[in-house]
Design a protein around this motif. Sequence first.
Motif, PDB file in Angstrom:
ATOM      1  N   VAL A  31       0.842  -1.202   0.000  1.00  0.00           N
ATOM      2  CA  VAL A  31       0.000   0.000   0.000  1.00  0.00           C
ATOM      3  C   VAL A  31       0.875   1.248   0.000  1.00  0.00           C
ATOM      4  CG1 VAL A  31      -1.547   1.362   1.486  1.00  0.00           C
ATOM      5  CG2 VAL A  31      -2.080  -1.034   0.978  1.00  0.00           C
ATOM      6  N   ARG A  32       1.893   1.279   0.844  1.00  0.00           N
ATOM      7  CA  ARG A  32       2.749   2.464   0.927  1.00  0.00           C
ATOM      8  C   ARG A  32       3.546   2.698  -0.353  1.00  0.00           C
ATOM      9  NH1 ARG A  32       1.186   1.215   5.687  1.00  0.00           N
ATOM     10  NH2 ARG A  32       1.135   2.739   7.353  1.00  0.00           N
ATOM     11  N   GLU A  33       4.045   1.628  -0.944  1.00  0.00           N
ATOM     12  CA  GLU A  33       4.781   1.782  -2.203  1.00  0.00           C
ATOM     13  C   GLU A  33       3.840   2.208  -3.326  1.00  0.00           C
ATOM     14  OE1 GLU A  33       7.611   1.993  -5.178  1.00  0.00           O
ATOM     15  OE2 GLU A  33       7.757   2.160  -2.998  1.00  0.00           O
ATOM     16  N   PHE A  34       2.672   1.623  -3.380  1.00  0.00           N
ATOM     17  CA  PHE A  34       1.700   1.997  -4.401  1.00  0.00           C
ATOM     18  C   PHE A  34       1.341   3.474  -4.294  1.00  0.00           C
ATOM     19  CE2 PHE A  34      -2.924   2.454  -5.305  1.00  0.00           C
ATOM     20  CZ  PHE A  34      -2.832   2.451  -6.685  1.00  0.00           C
ATOM     21  N   TYR A  35       1.016   3.931  -3.095  1.00  0.00           N
ATOM     22  CA  TYR A  35       0.618   5.330  -2.951  1.00  0.00           C
ATOM     23  C   TYR A  35       1.802   6.289  -3.062  1.00  0.00           C
ATOM     24  CZ  TYR A  35      -4.199   4.182  -2.597  1.00  0.00           C
ATOM     25  OH  TYR A  35      -5.464   3.738  -2.925  1.00  0.00           O
ATOM     26  N   ARG A  36       3.012   5.831  -2.831  1.00  0.00           N
ATOM     27  CA  ARG A  36       4.188   6.660  -3.128  1.00  0.00           C
ATOM     28  C   ARG A  36       4.220   6.921  -4.631  1.00  0.00           C
ATOM     29  NH1 ARG A  36       8.737   6.518  -5.439  1.00  0.00           N
ATOM     30  NH2 ARG A  36       8.662   4.290  -5.917  1.00  0.00           N
ATOM     31  N   ARG A  37       3.942   5.891  -5.418  1.00  0.00           N
ATOM     32  CA  ARG A  37       3.924   6.024  -6.878  1.00  0.00           C
ATOM     33  C   ARG A  37       2.737   6.863  -7.340  1.00  0.00           C
ATOM     34  NH1 ARG A  37       5.819  -0.020  -8.991  1.00  0.00           N
ATOM     35  NH2 ARG A  37       7.587  -0.192  -7.578  1.00  0.00           N
ATOM     36  N   VAL A  38       1.595   6.676  -6.725  1.00  0.00           N
ATOM     37  CA  VAL A  38       0.418   7.476  -7.069  1.00  0.00           C
ATOM     38  C   VAL A  38       0.707   8.952  -6.814  1.00  0.00           C
ATOM     39  CG1 VAL A  38      -1.936   8.042  -6.312  1.00  0.00           C
ATOM     40  CG2 VAL A  38      -1.316   5.664  -6.783  1.00  0.00           C
ATOM     41  N   ARG A  39       1.310   9.255  -5.685  1.00  0.00           N
ATOM     42  CA  ARG A  39       1.604  10.648  -5.345  1.00  0.00           C
ATOM     43  C   ARG A  39       2.582  11.270  -6.327  1.00  0.00           C
ATOM     44  NH1 ARG A  39       2.645  10.794   1.041  1.00  0.00           N
ATOM     45  NH2 ARG A  39       2.520  13.034   0.708  1.00  0.00           N
ATOM     46  N   ALA A  40       3.433  10.465  -6.933  1.00  0.00           N
ATOM     47  CA  ALA A  40       4.405  10.969  -7.905  1.00  0.00           C
ATOM     48  C   ALA A  40       3.797  11.133  -9.298  1.00  0.00           C
ATOM     49  CB  ALA A  40       5.613  10.027  -7.969  1.00  0.00           C
ATOM     50  N   ASN A  41       2.617  10.589  -9.519  1.00  0.00           N
ATOM     51  CA  ASN A  41       1.979  10.664 -10.828  1.00  0.00           C
ATOM     52  C   ASN A  41       1.428  12.071 -11.061  1.00  0.00           C
ATOM     53  OD1 ASN A  41      -0.802  10.365 -12.449  1.00  0.00           O
ATOM     54  ND2 ASN A  41       0.674   8.843 -13.194  1.00  0.00           N
ATOM     55  N   HIS A  42       1.695  12.628 -12.246  1.00  0.00           N
ATOM     56  CA  HIS A  42       1.301  14.014 -12.526  1.00  0.00           C
ATOM     57  C   HIS A  42      -0.215  14.224 -12.522  1.00  0.00           C
ATOM     58  CE1 HIS A  42       0.850  12.281 -16.551  1.00  0.00           C
ATOM     59  NE2 HIS A  42       0.061  13.295 -16.814  1.00  0.00           N
ATOM     60  N   ARG A  43      -0.992  13.215 -12.834  1.00  0.00           N
ATOM     61  CA  ARG A  43      -2.450  13.359 -12.833  1.00  0.00           C
ATOM     62  C   ARG A  43      -3.052  13.005 -11.471  1.00  0.00           C
ATOM     63  NH1 ARG A  43      -7.163  15.612 -13.544  1.00  0.00           N
ATOM     64  NH2 ARG A  43      -8.830  14.102 -13.332  1.00  0.00           N
ATOM     65  N   LEU A  44      -2.686  11.834 -10.933  1.00  0.00           N
ATOM     66  CA  LEU A  44      -3.317  11.371  -9.697  1.00  0.00           C
ATOM     67  C   LEU A  44      -2.765  12.046  -8.443  1.00  0.00           C
ATOM     68  CD1 LEU A  44      -3.701   7.537 -10.313  1.00  0.00           C
ATOM     69  CD2 LEU A  44      -5.271   9.393 -10.882  1.00  0.00           C
TER      70      LEU A  44
END
Length: 146
Positions: A31-44
């Motif tokens: 969950v933490r790795e996934f949301y780290r990636r989500v937070r880095a996404n320019h849209r999400l």
Amino acid sequence: MNAPLAGRPRPVEERALDHPEIDRAFIGRLVREFYRRVRANHRLGPIFEGVIGRDWEPHLEKLTDFWSAVILKNGAYSGRPVPAHLKLKQVREEDFDIWLGIFRQTAADLCEPDVAKVFVQRAERIAQSLKLAMFFRLPMAQPRED
């Protein structure tokens, strides 16, 4: 037997994933790795930041409970995700494709292939349910005037 339902496939009952390495701690890392990636996404990233703000830990704990319930069937989560997502007017239908792409890659990077498959199948079902709730709601029936 109800005739309109006779030809429909029955939903597959999801079972708890029984794997020695999959527990709440592992799910928390995913969950933490996934949301780290989500937070880095320019849209999400901006969408999530706008809703969650800077203190992510309570939300990550809630999401860990959610995914523990989804994967381990342990009853850890008792929230209502659909009403929470219905409030997100900035979300577009195609955002779910981005979310799923990030999820698929995160699961592939952190899980054995058979475990990743279970996570991804359940994520796809969740995304489909949320998309239907958010973007394909039928208008309420109006009373007939006879």
